[in-house]
Design an enzyme around this catalytic site. Structure first.
Site, PDB file in Angstrom:
ATOM      1  N   CYS A 100      -3.666  -8.499  -9.728  1.00  0.00           N
ATOM      2  CA  CYS A 100      -3.000  -7.220  -9.983  1.00  0.00           C
ATOM      3  C   CYS A 100      -1.507  -7.482 -10.271  1.00  0.00           C
ATOM      4  O   CYS A 100      -1.182  -8.132 -11.260  1.00  0.00           O
ATOM      5  CB  CYS A 100      -3.228  -6.291  -8.792  1.00  0.00           C
ATOM      6  SG  CYS A 100      -2.469  -4.666  -8.888  1.00  0.00           S
ATOM      7  N   ASP A 118     -10.995  -1.596 -17.258  1.00  0.00           N
ATOM      8  CA  ASP A 118      -9.716  -1.436 -16.563  1.00  0.00           C
ATOM      9  C   ASP A 118      -8.882  -0.408 -17.323  1.00  0.00           C
ATOM     10  O   ASP A 118      -8.407  -0.689 -18.429  1.00  0.00           O
ATOM     11  CB  ASP A 118      -9.003  -2.788 -16.494  1.00  0.00           C
ATOM     12  CG  ASP A 118      -7.764  -2.765 -15.603  1.00  0.00           C
ATOM     13  OD1 ASP A 118      -7.146  -1.695 -15.462  1.00  0.00           O
ATOM     14  OD2 ASP A 118      -7.426  -3.824 -15.052  1.00  0.00           O
ATOM     15  N   HIS A 163     -10.426  -2.312 -12.858  1.00  0.00           N
ATOM     16  CA  HIS A 163      -9.323  -3.033 -12.246  1.00  0.00           C
ATOM     17  C   HIS A 163      -9.702  -3.398 -10.812  1.00  0.00           C
ATOM     18  O   HIS A 163     -10.462  -2.688 -10.156  1.00  0.00           O
ATOM     19  CB  HIS A 163      -8.070  -2.160 -12.250  1.00  0.00           C
ATOM     20  CG  HIS A 163      -6.821  -2.885 -11.862  1.00  0.00           C
ATOM     21  ND1 HIS A 163      -6.181  -3.754 -12.711  1.00  0.00           N
ATOM     22  CD2 HIS A 163      -6.092  -2.872 -10.716  1.00  0.00           C
ATOM     23  CE1 HIS A 163      -5.116  -4.241 -12.106  1.00  0.00           C
ATOM     24  NE2 HIS A 163      -5.038  -3.728 -10.890  1.00  0.00           N
TER      25      HIS A 163
END
Length: 263
Positions: A143, A200, A232
């Protein structure tokens, strides 16, 4: 601190039925303080409880900081023979573990990339002074840490391999965060394995297409792997976003990537 409260507040409630928990049997691990020219900062490390030198993996946190999931990843890597170290990269700006996501973002936007890269360098120096192998160095991040992984791969010439999990590829440049992964492809010092989700919402397909185009044009040894339908944070086994098939495949690819590049 219990296993549940060791997770950042913004990640609650924890998805317990898919969560991976790695014990510390056979490991040295714990919280440490690292000295750097910018001032001391905390970190978590895990390594085999046997003589080294061990290959080094820098583990770069999610937006939630070095909470239990990141510590668990460090232990997973240590079980594979690595000295893994996860520095607290927001330390100077604030402790995010008890905050909600909006409050965390306010802090993250004030964290300078130049500080992050310097603290990763200091973390690497600590690892090399404490049983790490200077010839076998890698990095992985998730991330927020996925973006940082790309930047560090363009920054650190001692790096042999990198694995970036769903890090944002482009954004608005500021003095604090002047560049993004798509800005540094031609400067990569080490090959990056890029693991991204096809669903995502924060990293759209055109960005992935542009990444592949730039890697091809640069004749880079880096590779892009996209998991169709994966959102994600598909590797975050403690969250509803977890996708076991993609996460398991990505972790195996990480292991093979590090081995392929001598780490």
């Amino acid at each position: 601190m219990s296993q549940t409260t060791a997770f950042a507040a913004a990640t609650q409630p924890i998805t317990s039925d898919t969560r991976i928990s790695t014990d510390s049997a056979g490991l040295r691990h714990g919280d440490i303080t690292i000295e750097s020219p910018l001032g001391a900062f905390p970190a978590y490390y895990a390594a085999p409880d046997q003589p080294g030198p061990h290959p080094v993996v820098l583990v770069v946190q999610e937006i939630f900081g070095v909470h239990e999931h990141i510590r668990d990843i460090a232990r997973r890597l240590a079980k594979l023979g690595y000295l893994a170290i996860a520095p607290e990269l927001y330390h100077r700006q604030g402790d995010v573990r008890g905050l909600e996501i909006a409050q965390i973002r306010e802090i993250v936007f004030t964290v300078p990339d130049i500080q992050v890269l310097a603290d990763l360098d200091a973390s690497l120096d600590w690892a090399l002074a404490n049983g790490g192998d200077a010839e076998r160095i890698a990095i992985t991040g998730f991330c927020w840490g996925g973006r940082i992984t790309w930047l560090y791969a363009a920054h650190q010439p001692r790096l042999k391999a990198a694995v970036a999990w769903y890090g944002k590829l482009r954004g608005f440049a500021t003095d604090i965060q002047p560049r993004y992964p798509l800005d540094v492809i031609a400067e990569l010092q080490a090959p990056v394995l890029a693991l991204y989700g096809g669903a995502d919402e924060g990293i759209p397909q055109p960005d992935l297409d542009l990444l592949q185009q730039q890697l091809t044009e640069a004749q880079s040894a880096s590779q892009l792997q996209v998991y169709p339908g994966a959102p994600h944070a598909f590797h975050a086994d403690y969250r509803p976003s977890y996708r076991a098939e993609a996460a398991t495949d990505g972790w195996q690819r990480l292991r093979e990537w590090f081995k392929q590049h001598g780490v």
